[in-house]
Design a protein around this motif. Structure first.
Motif, PDB file in Angstrom:
ATOM      1  N   VAL A  97       0.881  -1.236   0.141  1.00  0.00           N
ATOM      2  CA  VAL A  97      -0.044   0.026  -0.196  1.00  0.00           C
ATOM      3  C   VAL A  97       0.823   1.183   0.122  1.00  0.00           C
ATOM      4  O   VAL A  97       0.480   2.192  -0.752  1.00  0.00           O
ATOM      5  CB  VAL A  97      -0.907  -0.030   1.312  1.00  0.00           C
ATOM      6  N   ALA A  98       1.982   1.146   0.551  1.00  0.00           N
ATOM      7  CA  ALA A  98       3.048   2.656   0.878  1.00  0.00           C
ATOM      8  C   ALA A  98       3.610   2.742  -0.320  1.00  0.00           C
ATOM      9  O   ALA A  98       4.028   3.789  -0.684  1.00  0.00           O
ATOM     10  CB  ALA A  98       3.980   2.248   2.069  1.00  0.00           C
ATOM     11  N   LEU A  99       3.699   1.711  -1.465  1.00  0.00           N
ATOM     12  CA  LEU A  99       4.389   2.088  -2.582  1.00  0.00           C
ATOM     13  C   LEU A  99       3.713   3.167  -3.230  1.00  0.00           C
ATOM     14  O   LEU A  99       4.440   4.007  -3.918  1.00  0.00           O
ATOM     15  CB  LEU A  99       4.261   0.773  -3.501  1.00  0.00           C
ATOM     16  N   VAL A 100       2.342   3.313  -3.257  1.00  0.00           N
ATOM     17  CA  VAL A 100       1.589   4.501  -3.929  1.00  0.00           C
ATOM     18  C   VAL A 100       2.218   5.825  -3.482  1.00  0.00           C
ATOM     19  O   VAL A 100       2.251   6.594  -4.556  1.00  0.00           O
ATOM     20  CB  VAL A 100       0.383   4.500  -3.477  1.00  0.00           C
ATOM     21  N   ASP A 101       2.693   5.955  -2.570  1.00  0.00           N
ATOM     22  CA  ASP A 101       3.476   7.336  -1.946  1.00  0.00           C
ATOM     23  C   ASP A 101       4.834   7.495  -2.375  1.00  0.00           C
ATOM     24  O   ASP A 101       5.447   8.529  -2.200  1.00  0.00           O
ATOM     25  CB  ASP A 101       3.117   7.573  -0.455  1.00  0.00           C
ATOM     26  N   GLN A 102       5.652   6.595  -3.042  1.00  0.00           N
ATOM     27  CA  GLN A 102       7.000   6.575  -3.041  1.00  0.00           C
ATOM     28  C   GLN A 102       7.267   7.083  -4.498  1.00  0.00           C
ATOM     29  O   GLN A 102       6.641   6.902  -5.423  1.00  0.00           O
ATOM     30  CB  GLN A 102       7.516   5.072  -2.947  1.00  0.00           C
TER      31      GLN A 102
END
Length: 124
Positions: A97-102
């Motif tokens: 899920v955190a990949l979206v913000d990277q």
């Protein structure tokens, strides 16, 4: 531009053939980029070493370098060299899920070189 003209023929005819190759190669790179499986809008997402990694490749027309040289004894025939980079981008995160913000960063730049022949009408 200095890389493109160093030790190469700069006659008006050769300059025209070089620009013709640049136009041909630029179109070829754009076409190749459209056929890539994983792009900036369609990432490869996988787990690597306990982290989530999103990646894709891009073929950068901005890295294109062209060179042409007349073939000895062959009127209107040239050899052409095109060189360009295939850029490999990655983003990593602890969760999928955190990949979206990277942000994506270039992790590899693979240089490709192709040698082509001009027969007076077409690059092959």
């Amino acid at each position: 531009a200095s890389t493109e003209s160093a030790s190469w023929d700069n006659s008006p005819k050769t300059v025209r053939v070089r620009e013709n190759l640049r136009t041909f190669a630029h179109g070829k790179l754009i076409s190749m980029a459209k056929k890539l499986c994983f792009t900036s809008t369609n990432h490869c997402v996988e787990r690597q070493n306990g982290k989530w990694v999103a990646s894709y490749k891009d073929i950068s027309p901005e890295t294109l370098v062209v060179q042409v040289k007349p073939l000895a004894g062959k009127a209107n025939n040239y050899i052409g060299l095109i060189r360009y980079a295939v850029l490999h981008y990655e983003a990593t995160a602890d969760t999928k899920v955190a990949l979206v913000d990277q942000e994506f960063h270039v992790v590899k730049r693979l240089w490709q070189t192709e040698i082509l022949r001009y027969d007076g009408a077409h690059w092959r």
